[in-house]
Scaffold this motif. Structure first.
Motif, short mmCIF file in Angstrom:
data_model
loop_
_atom_site.label_atom_id
_atom_site.label_comp_id
_atom_site.label_asym_id
_atom_site.label_seq_id
_atom_site.Cartn_x
_atom_site.Cartn_y
_atom_site.Cartn_z
N THR A 120 0.84 -1.20 0.00
CA THR A 120 0.00 0.00 0.00
C THR A 120 0.88 1.25 0.00
O THR A 120 0.64 2.20 -0.76
CB THR A 120 -0.93 0.01 1.22
N ARG A 121 1.91 1.25 0.85
CA ARG A 121 2.83 2.38 0.88
C ARG A 121 3.58 2.51 -0.43
O ARG A 121 3.85 3.62 -0.91
CB ARG A 121 3.81 2.23 2.05
N PHE A 122 3.92 1.36 -1.03
CA PHE A 122 4.61 1.36 -2.31
C PHE A 122 3.75 2.04 -3.37
O PHE A 122 4.21 2.91 -4.11
CB PHE A 122 4.93 -0.09 -2.70
N ARG A 123 2.48 1.65 -3.44
CA ARG A 123 1.57 2.23 -4.43
C ARG A 123 1.41 3.74 -4.24
O ARG A 123 1.42 4.51 -5.21
CB ARG A 123 0.19 1.56 -4.31
N GLU A 124 1.26 4.14 -2.99
CA GLU A 124 1.09 5.56 -2.69
C GLU A 124 2.34 6.34 -3.08
O GLU A 124 2.24 7.46 -3.61
CB GLU A 124 0.79 5.74 -1.20
N ALA A 125 3.52 5.75 -2.84
CA ALA A 125 4.77 6.43 -3.19
C ALA A 125 4.91 6.56 -4.70
O ALA A 125 5.36 7.60 -5.21
CB ALA A 125 5.96 5.67 -2.60
N ILE A 126 4.53 5.50 -5.42
CA ILE A 126 4.59 5.55 -6.89
C ILE A 126 3.67 6.65 -7.41
O ILE A 126 4.04 7.45 -8.28
CB ILE A 126 4.20 4.20 -7.50
N ALA A 127 2.46 6.71 -6.87
CA ALA A 127 1.48 7.71 -7.31
C ALA A 127 1.98 9.13 -7.02
O ALA A 127 1.70 10.06 -7.79
CB ALA A 127 0.14 7.47 -6.63
N THR A 131 10.28 8.27 -5.33
CA THR A 131 11.07 7.07 -5.61
C THR A 131 11.72 6.51 -4.37
O THR A 131 11.77 5.28 -4.18
CB THR A 131 12.14 7.37 -6.68
N GLU A 132 12.24 7.37 -3.49
CA GLU A 132 12.90 6.90 -2.27
C GLU A 132 11.93 6.13 -1.39
O GLU A 132 12.26 5.07 -0.86
CB GLU A 132 13.51 8.08 -1.51
N ALA A 133 10.73 6.66 -1.22
CA ALA A 133 9.73 5.97 -0.40
C ALA A 133 9.30 4.66 -1.06
O ALA A 133 9.04 3.67 -0.37
CB ALA A 133 8.51 6.87 -0.18
N ALA A 134 9.23 4.65 -2.38
CA ALA A 134 8.87 3.42 -3.09
C ALA A 134 9.92 2.34 -2.88
O ALA A 134 9.59 1.17 -2.62
CB ALA A 134 8.69 3.70 -4.58
N LEU A 135 11.18 2.72 -2.95
CA LEU A 135 12.27 1.76 -2.74
C LEU A 135 12.24 1.22 -1.31
O LEU A 135 12.44 0.03 -1.08
CB LEU A 135 13.61 2.42 -3.02
N ALA A 136 11.99 2.11 -0.34
CA ALA A 136 11.93 1.67 1.06
C ALA A 136 10.79 0.69 1.28
O ALA A 136 10.95 -0.34 1.95
CB ALA A 136 11.78 2.88 1.98
N ALA A 137 9.62 0.98 0.70
CA ALA A 137 8.47 0.09 0.87
C ALA A 137 8.72 -1.23 0.16
O ALA A 137 8.33 -2.30 0.66
CB ALA A 137 7.22 0.77 0.31
N ALA A 168 18.71 0.70 -11.64
CA ALA A 168 17.65 0.16 -12.49
C ALA A 168 16.30 0.31 -11.80
O ALA A 168 15.30 0.65 -12.44
CB ALA A 168 17.92 -1.31 -12.81
N GLU A 169 16.26 0.07 -10.49
CA GLU A 169 15.00 0.21 -9.75
C GLU A 169 14.51 1.66 -9.77
O GLU A 169 13.32 1.92 -9.91
CB GLU A 169 15.19 -0.24 -8.31
N ARG A 170 15.42 2.60 -9.64
CA ARG A 170 15.03 4.00 -9.68
C ARG A 170 14.40 4.35 -11.02
O ARG A 170 13.42 5.09 -11.08
CB ARG A 170 16.24 4.89 -9.42
N LEU A 171 14.95 3.81 -12.08
CA LEU A 171 14.38 4.05 -13.41
C LEU A 171 12.98 3.46 -13.51
O LEU A 171 12.05 4.10 -14.02
CB LEU A 171 15.28 3.43 -14.49
N GLN A 172 12.81 2.24 -13.01
CA GLN A 172 11.51 1.59 -13.14
C GLN A 172 10.47 2.24 -12.25
O GLN A 172 9.34 2.50 -12.68
CB GLN A 172 11.62 0.10 -12.80
N PHE A 173 10.82 2.53 -11.00
CA PHE A 173 9.84 3.05 -10.07
C PHE A 173 9.44 4.49 -10.40
O PHE A 173 8.44 4.98 -9.90
CB PHE A 173 10.36 2.96 -8.64
N SER A 174 10.23 5.17 -11.23
CA SER A 174 9.86 6.52 -11.63
C SER A 174 9.22 6.54 -13.01
O SER A 174 9.02 7.58 -13.60
CB SER A 174 11.10 7.43 -11.62
N SER A 175 8.91 5.35 -13.53
CA SER A 175 8.34 5.25 -14.87
C SER A 175 6.93 4.70 -14.81
O SER A 175 6.39 4.41 -13.75
CB SER A 175 9.21 4.31 -15.72
N VAL A 176 6.34 4.53 -16.00
CA VAL A 176 4.98 3.98 -16.07
C VAL A 176 4.95 2.53 -15.62
O VAL A 176 3.88 1.97 -15.39
CB VAL A 176 4.44 4.08 -17.51
#
Length: 221
Positions: A120-127, A131-137, A168-176
């Motif tokens: 849930t936190r991952f989805r919210e961070a992506i939205a 990116t930092e919060a997405a990686l942490a989640a 690579a994760e930073r690229l993906q999590f900041s993309s579509v």
């Protein structure tokens, strides 16, 4: 970029692993940029430690492919090649597949709830484009299976090679592609809840093998 002058010093009583983790994280987050020369004396002054743990950390970072060190010559931050990313990606995917296999029968309801909350936190961070919060989640979610598996060798391999994938994760999590990662997490949790080990292993591997390499990212429209 120059060595930062304002970082807090590491307590000298702490283990040398702290030096390694600080330098590793500085490379992963771009504080120490690709191609930057790393002088152990400067790094030791920055971290507030002696040169010995810095030299040991640089050797470990070289083993992981994050720095390029040549005896008698300078050590620099590596620019990761597509091959290096692919190799690390395959190793990390295999380790997470093993973590799922060894943990699936021992995951509690609380473990599964923790994974759902992390996603849930991952989805919210992506939205939110965080990116930092997405990686942490993402770390929190996958670490549940790693902890329950309680395989020290597996954890050590992940500690060494997961940082190679951070760019690579930073690229993906900041993309579509970010929302698709959250959907795969949902599928993984559902398979774990059903104790479907084969399906959970397959999904766990897919989560990591779909990360883009640098060439993938360059080709992205």
């Amino acid at each position: 970029m120059p060595i930062p002058q304002d970082a807090p010093a590491i307590d000298r009583r702490l283990l040398r692993d702290d030096v390694y983790h600080r330098l590793r994280d500085a490379i992963v987050d771009g504080t120490l940029a690709p191609g930057e020369q790393l002088r152990d004396l400067d790094l030791a002054a920055w971290l507030g430690v002696s040169r010995t743990p810095v030299r040991e950390a640089l050797l470990r970072l070289a083993e992981a492919g994050l720095v390029a060190a040549q005896p008698g010559r300078s050590t620099v931050v590596s620019s990761l090649s597509e091959r290096a990313v692919r190799e690390a990606r395959d190793v990390v995917a295999a380790m997470h597949r093993l973590a799922v296999r060894e943990s699936v029968g021992n995951l509690s309801a609380e473990n599964l709830d923790a994974m759902r909350a992390a996603n849930t936190r991952f989805r919210e961070a992506i939205a939110a484009g965080d990116t930092e919060a997405a990686l942490a989640a993402d770390d929190e979610l996958h670490d549940v299976c790693v902890r329950v598996a309680a395989n020290a060798a597996l954890a050590a391999v992940l500690d060494q090679y997961t940082p190679v994938l951070r760019r690579a994760e930073r690229l993906q999590f900041s993309s579509v592609a970010g929302p698709a990662s959250a959907d795969r997490h949902d599928e993984l949790i559902a398979a774990l809840a059903a104790r479907d080990a084969e399906r959970a292993e397959r999904i766990a591997a897919t989560v990591w093998t779909t990360l883009p390499t640098q060439d993938d990212a360059t080709a992205r429209p």
